[in-house]
Design an enzyme around this catalytic site. Structure first.
Site, PDB file in Angstrom:
ATOM      1  N   LEU A   1       0.817  -1.220   0.000  1.00  0.00           N
ATOM      2  CA  LEU A   1       0.000   0.000   0.000  1.00  0.00           C
ATOM      3  C   LEU A   1       0.850   1.269   0.000  1.00  0.00           C
ATOM      4  O   LEU A   1       1.881   1.340   0.652  1.00  0.00           O
ATOM      5  CB  LEU A   1      -0.921   0.000   1.228  1.00  0.00           C
ATOM      6  CG  LEU A   1      -1.848  -1.221   1.340  1.00  0.00           C
ATOM      7  CD1 LEU A   1      -2.721  -1.106   2.583  1.00  0.00           C
ATOM      8  CD2 LEU A   1      -2.712  -1.396   0.090  1.00  0.00           C
ATOM      9  N   HIS A   2       0.375   2.264  -0.767  1.00  0.00           N
ATOM     10  CA  HIS A   2       1.035   3.572  -0.827  1.00  0.00           C
ATOM     11  C   HIS A   2      -0.049   4.642  -0.718  1.00  0.00           C
ATOM     12  O   HIS A   2      -1.237   4.311  -0.554  1.00  0.00           O
ATOM     13  CB  HIS A   2       1.861   3.694  -2.114  1.00  0.00           C
ATOM     14  CG  HIS A   2       1.090   3.342  -3.355  1.00  0.00           C
ATOM     15  ND1 HIS A   2       0.032   4.088  -3.806  1.00  0.00           N
ATOM     16  CD2 HIS A   2       1.199   2.289  -4.212  1.00  0.00           C
ATOM     17  CE1 HIS A   2      -0.462   3.540  -4.902  1.00  0.00           C
ATOM     18  NE2 HIS A   2       0.219   2.428  -5.170  1.00  0.00           N
ATOM     19  N   GLU A   3       0.366   5.901  -0.835  1.00  0.00           N
ATOM     20  CA  GLU A   3      -0.578   7.022  -0.679  1.00  0.00           C
ATOM     21  C   GLU A   3      -1.792   6.920  -1.615  1.00  0.00           C
ATOM     22  O   GLU A   3      -2.866   7.374  -1.272  1.00  0.00           O
ATOM     23  CB  GLU A   3       0.132   8.358  -0.917  1.00  0.00           C
ATOM     24  CG  GLU A   3       0.740   8.964   0.323  1.00  0.00           C
ATOM     25  CD  GLU A   3      -0.261   9.206   1.460  1.00  0.00           C
ATOM     26  OE1 GLU A   3      -1.366   9.730   1.208  1.00  0.00           O
ATOM     27  OE2 GLU A   3       0.054   8.854   2.614  1.00  0.00           O
TER      28      GLU A   3
ATOM     29  N   HIS B   1      -3.384   4.144  -2.534  1.00  0.00           N
ATOM     30  CA  HIS B   1      -4.361   3.270  -1.874  1.00  0.00           C
ATOM     31  C   HIS B   1      -5.001   3.985  -0.677  1.00  0.00           C
ATOM     32  O   HIS B   1      -6.210   3.866  -0.443  1.00  0.00           O
ATOM     33  CB  HIS B   1      -3.683   1.998  -1.343  1.00  0.00           C
ATOM     34  CG  HIS B   1      -3.093   1.123  -2.389  1.00  0.00           C
ATOM     35  ND1 HIS B   1      -1.743   0.988  -2.557  1.00  0.00           N
ATOM     36  CD2 HIS B   1      -3.670   0.317  -3.319  1.00  0.00           C
ATOM     37  CE1 HIS B   1      -1.500   0.132  -3.540  1.00  0.00           C
ATOM     38  NE2 HIS B   1      -2.652  -0.284  -4.027  1.00  0.00           N
TER      39      HIS B   1
ATOM     40  N   GLU C   1      -8.552   5.763 -10.502  1.00  0.00           N
ATOM     41  CA  GLU C   1      -8.575   6.129 -11.930  1.00  0.00           C
ATOM     42  C   GLU C   1      -7.234   5.890 -12.618  1.00  0.00           C
ATOM     43  O   GLU C   1      -7.139   6.010 -13.825  1.00  0.00           O
ATOM     44  CB  GLU C   1      -8.983   7.599 -12.093  1.00  0.00           C
ATOM     45  CG  GLU C   1     -10.461   7.806 -11.873  1.00  0.00           C
ATOM     46  CD  GLU C   1     -10.915   9.228 -12.104  1.00  0.00           C
ATOM     47  OE1 GLU C   1     -10.063  10.142 -12.091  1.00  0.00           O
ATOM     48  OE2 GLU C   1     -12.129   9.411 -12.304  1.00  0.00           O
TER      49      GLU C   1
END
Ligand code: PAF
Length: 276
Positions: free
Chosen positions: A31-33, A35, A145
């Protein structure tokens, strides 16, 4: 925050604690920003956020990065706890696919853009997402997106198969350099990362060109190929200008987007931008 790996286990938990109005954020972890922004969007519609973490083998083709895909479960769970997530689903491939013989396909949208070089990808995505929808039974599900084609194919599946679920799109989150956040950015060297920021810079040039009045989609696609030559480590896989339903257009109009896939060494990056 409750963490469940089994299908019966999570179903029973949802029933036991009477968890309603669930909003699901499907992920493959690392996970990163990007997510976390989807988790925050999820929390804005309901406090009952469920995140799934599952590196889905059926959406990776032969020779793709299924084995190498980053797996950082402990760190992911810490981040989700801090975001106030109620429930995390962490199944294994055995749990999800024991004796599975069923595949969900979109016959049209899965063969364009990324589907050309990844012919089995969207079948794997749709199948796992449909399974997650049936297991968790959320009222909403959030998709970014950045994977715009995936978002549209999932929206269509929800319509076609009558899932009573509202799909919420989350905007692309970028590094300060402009590079779209992706778990695959961790494969890049500093030099590759630096050049990869040229993708967004070039997309912005296209937008400026459209703002100046160039509405010819073929000219805009060619301009991307031409301008990207400035970054010798980047190789264009595709560039395509389509409307926001992924349909061909005769001229650039409101809602038109440009979609690109670019290879940097063995890493494949995708991005897209609304042009008008
Ligand atoms: O976008 C992703 O991370 C994956 O394709 C998804 C939607 C979690 C399905 O495995």
């Amino acid at each position: 925050m409750k963490v469940c790996s089994g299908i019966d286990e999570i179903r029973n938990y949802i029933k036991e604690v009477n968890l309603t109005d669930i909003v699901l954020v499907p992920t493959m972890g690392a996970l990163h920003e990007g997510h976390l922004s989807l988790v925050r969007l999820a929390r804005s519609v309901s406090s009952n956020v469920c995140v799934s973490i599952f590196v889905n083998p059926t959406q990776f083709g032969p020779g793709e990065d299924f084995g190498a895909y980053p797996r950082t479960l402990k760190k992911d769970l810490d981040l989700l706890e801090q975001e106030g997530v109620a429930l995390v689903f962490t199944p294994t491939p055995d749990i999800m696919y024991k004796n599975n013989q069923t595949l969900i396909q979109n016959q049209t949208l899965s063969s364009i853009l990324c589907g050309v070089s990844r012919p089995i990808h969207f079948g794997g995505v749709l199948t796992v997402v449909a399974k997650l929808f049936n297991i968790i039974q959320p009222c909403w599900a959030v998709f970014g997106e950045k994977d715009y084609q995936q978002l549209k194919i999932i929206e269509k599946m929800v319509l076609d198969l009558n899932f009573p679920i509202k799909i919420l799109p989350g905007p692309i989150i970028r590094e300060t350099s402009g590079l779209a956040k992706s778990s695959r950015n961790s494969y890049l060297t500093d030099q590759q990362k630096d050049q990869a920021s040229g993708i967004y810079k070039t997309l912005l040039l296209l937008k400026e060109e459209v703002a100046k009045g160039n509405l010819d989609q073929k000219a805009i696609e060619s301009l991307f190929v031409d301008k990207l030559k400035k970054y010798p480590l980047l190789e264009v896989e595709y560039v395509k200008v389509l409307n926001n339903n992924l349909e061909e257009i005769s001229t650039i109009e409101k809602g038109t987007r440009v979609f690109v896939a670019v290879r940097v060494g063995s890493t494949r990056l995708i991005d897209n931008l609304e042009l008008l």
